[in-house]
Design a protein around this motif. Structure first.
Motif, short mmCIF file in Angstrom:
data_model
loop_
_atom_site.label_atom_id
_atom_site.label_comp_id
_atom_site.label_asym_id
_atom_site.label_seq_id
_atom_site.Cartn_x
_atom_site.Cartn_y
_atom_site.Cartn_z
N LEU A 1 0.83 -1.21 0.00
CA LEU A 1 0.00 0.00 0.00
C LEU A 1 0.87 1.26 0.00
O LEU A 1 0.59 2.22 -0.72
N GLN A 2 1.95 1.23 0.80
CA GLN A 2 2.84 2.40 0.84
C GLN A 2 3.46 2.66 -0.52
O GLN A 2 3.54 3.80 -0.99
N ARG A 3 3.90 1.57 -1.16
CA ARG A 3 4.52 1.72 -2.48
C ARG A 3 3.50 2.26 -3.49
O ARG A 3 3.81 3.11 -4.31
N LEU A 4 2.28 1.74 -3.41
CA LEU A 4 1.23 2.21 -4.33
C LEU A 4 0.90 3.67 -4.07
O LEU A 4 0.65 4.44 -5.00
N GLU A 5 0.95 4.06 -2.78
CA GLU A 5 0.67 5.46 -2.44
C GLU A 5 1.78 6.35 -2.98
O GLU A 5 1.51 7.39 -3.59
#
Ligand SMILES: Nc1ncnc2c1ncn2[C@@H]1O[C@H](COP(=O)(O)OP(=O)(O)OP(=O)(O)O)[C@@H](O)[C@H]1O
Ligand SMILES: [Mg+2]
Lengths: 244, 174
Positions: B44-48
């Motif tokens: 999720l962090q990477r996608l954000e």
């Protein structure tokens, strides 16, 4: 567990055959087992079934079913054994074209002279999901219907042993699945079944034992684990995470 | 790779918390892929960071942070879905290397190796059949179809091992 079928050092050489169709087969099948026989074309699967059914005799070795040594039976005794103890289902149904479905089912029963055969025949057709075809002729039936009629015929005398030689080989996937589900149902009710099939998916779906035959010999006899396993023990979708 | 798009796909339905993404992902895969919550948060962090998802509402307790798909996230998802899998075929199982070595190593015991492998495949076929039945009973036809794919793959593996065994015996094949 009671042993139902025992083959000891069975060899079968057909007339004019150079190599044997069966080359020393020993095998024991328990009552209530659902066993699949697999192997390449010409490896001897049908020969094996025919010998167990008493449709043919081995060149040497012994075949015993339910404690009866088939080799000790004369022709009449063998015919009686087949009628009373064996149901046989073939790839191409083998229904008599000039008899109705019900009459086909009743062929072995009439030989046995049963009073209530007609009722039982109709009930079987109903159980197999085709009560409406009783008065119809085989040519007017689909392959799947014909095979179910053939199964009813095989079951009419409550056989000790049901032998099926590629019963789905001539059927489309859907009818084939229906036929196999019927066999599975019979097995759950206690029927001993020996099935020849080329389809490993079908074999393992229903049989807990898979015998592999090559060149007239049993090369593997696998008893499969039947306990249910969790999904992750059976299949993993992309278990190694490669994303970066 | 597909965990990333799995997360995007689930968020395309509705905004979700991290632990909801984990639960839904695992349920979707029917137990065939387990992820830990850490992997989900990292993803999720990477996608954000790449602007494909964004947090909804106030940033507080991380576990409670709700994520939604951004318009570019939706675009990325749609184009990924449209793309066929055209990379090299993945052969992850040891049997491929064992096969090569067994023919090189003296007494590699190829026929016995193939025999044992055949049994393993038969057992797997049976297990997959049960799994497929269970998925259908549970009304999970999508999962049943996935398992059907695995079944057909294993059937092919079995045929391959049969061919190899016939070759090893110098016998005829079907
Ligand atoms: N009646 C017969 N007369 C002579 N040879 C026969 C006879 N029946 C079978 N054979 C031969 O015996 C061998 C085994 O045949 P069988 O029919 O048992 O094989 P199978 O495993 O059932 O093959 P398939 O998968 O093609 O049905 C073959 O070589 C076959 O040609
Ligand atoms: Mg045959």
């Amino acid at each position: 567990m009671t042993e139902l079928v025992r083959l000891t050092d069975v060899i079968k050489v057909y007339q004019g055959g150079i190599t044997g169709a069966l080359n020393g087969v020993s095998l024991s099948i328990e009552q209530g087992e659902f066993t699949a026989v697999m192997g390449p074309s010409g490896s001897g699967k049908s020969t094996l079934l025919n010998l167990i059914a008493g449709l043919d005799r081995p060149t040497s070795g012994d075949v015993a079913v339910g404690g009866t040594d088939l080799g000790a039976l004369g022709e009449a005794g063998l015919a009686r054994f087949r009628r009373d103890h064996v149901g046989f289902v073939f790839q191409f149904f083998h229904l008599l074209p000039n008899l109705t479905a019900l009459e086909n089912v009743l062929i072995p029963a009439q030989l046995k002279g049963r009073e209530s055969a007609d009722t039982r025949g109709r009930k079987l057709l109903e159980t197999l999901g085709i009560p409406e075809v009783a008065e119809r002729y085989p040519a007017k039936l689909s392959g799947g219907q014909q095979q179910r009629v053939a199964i009813a015929r095989a079951l009419i005398n409550n056989p000790t042993l049901l032998l099926a030689d590629e019963p789905t080989g001539a059927l489309d996937t859907h009818s084939g699945d229906q036929v196999m589900d019927l066999l599975a149902q019979l097995h759950r009710e206690g029927q001993t079944i020996l099935l020849v099939t080329h389809d490993a998916k079908l074999a393992t779906r229903h049989a807990a034992r898979v015998i592999s035959v090559t060149d007239g010999k049993i090369v593997d006899d696998a008893r499969l684990e039947t306990t249910e396993r969790s999904a992750s023990d059976v299949v993993r979708v992309r278990s190694e995470e490669t994303s970066r | 790779m597909s965990l990333k798009y799995g997360v995007l796909g689930l968020l395309a339905e509705e905004p979700l918390h991290g632990y909801e993404v984990k639960n839904r992902f695992e349920t979707m895969l029917g137990g065939t892929w387990e992820v830990n919550i850490g992997q989900i948060y990292t993803t999720l962090q990477r996608l954000e960071r790449d602007g494909l998802v964004r947090p909804v509402g106030a940033r507080g307790d991380r576990g409670k942070l709700l994520y939604e798909l951004s318009p570019s996230g939706r675009k990325a998802l749609v184009s990924w879905l449209a793309q066929p899998d055209s990379g090299p075929q993945q052969l992850h199982e040891d049997i491929y290397v064992k096969l090569l070595l067994a023919t090189r190593v003296a007494n590699g015991g190829l026929p016995a190796l193939l025999g044992r492998q055949k049994r393993a495949y038969l057992q797997r076929l049976r297990d997959l059949n049960q799994l497929e039945d269970r998925a259908r009973r549970d009304g999970r036809n999508d999962l049943a179809q996935l398992i059907r794919g695995a079944l057909l793959h294993t059937e092919a593996d079995l045929k391959w091992v049969d061919e190899l065994a016939a070759d090893a015996l110098g016998g005829k094949t079907e």
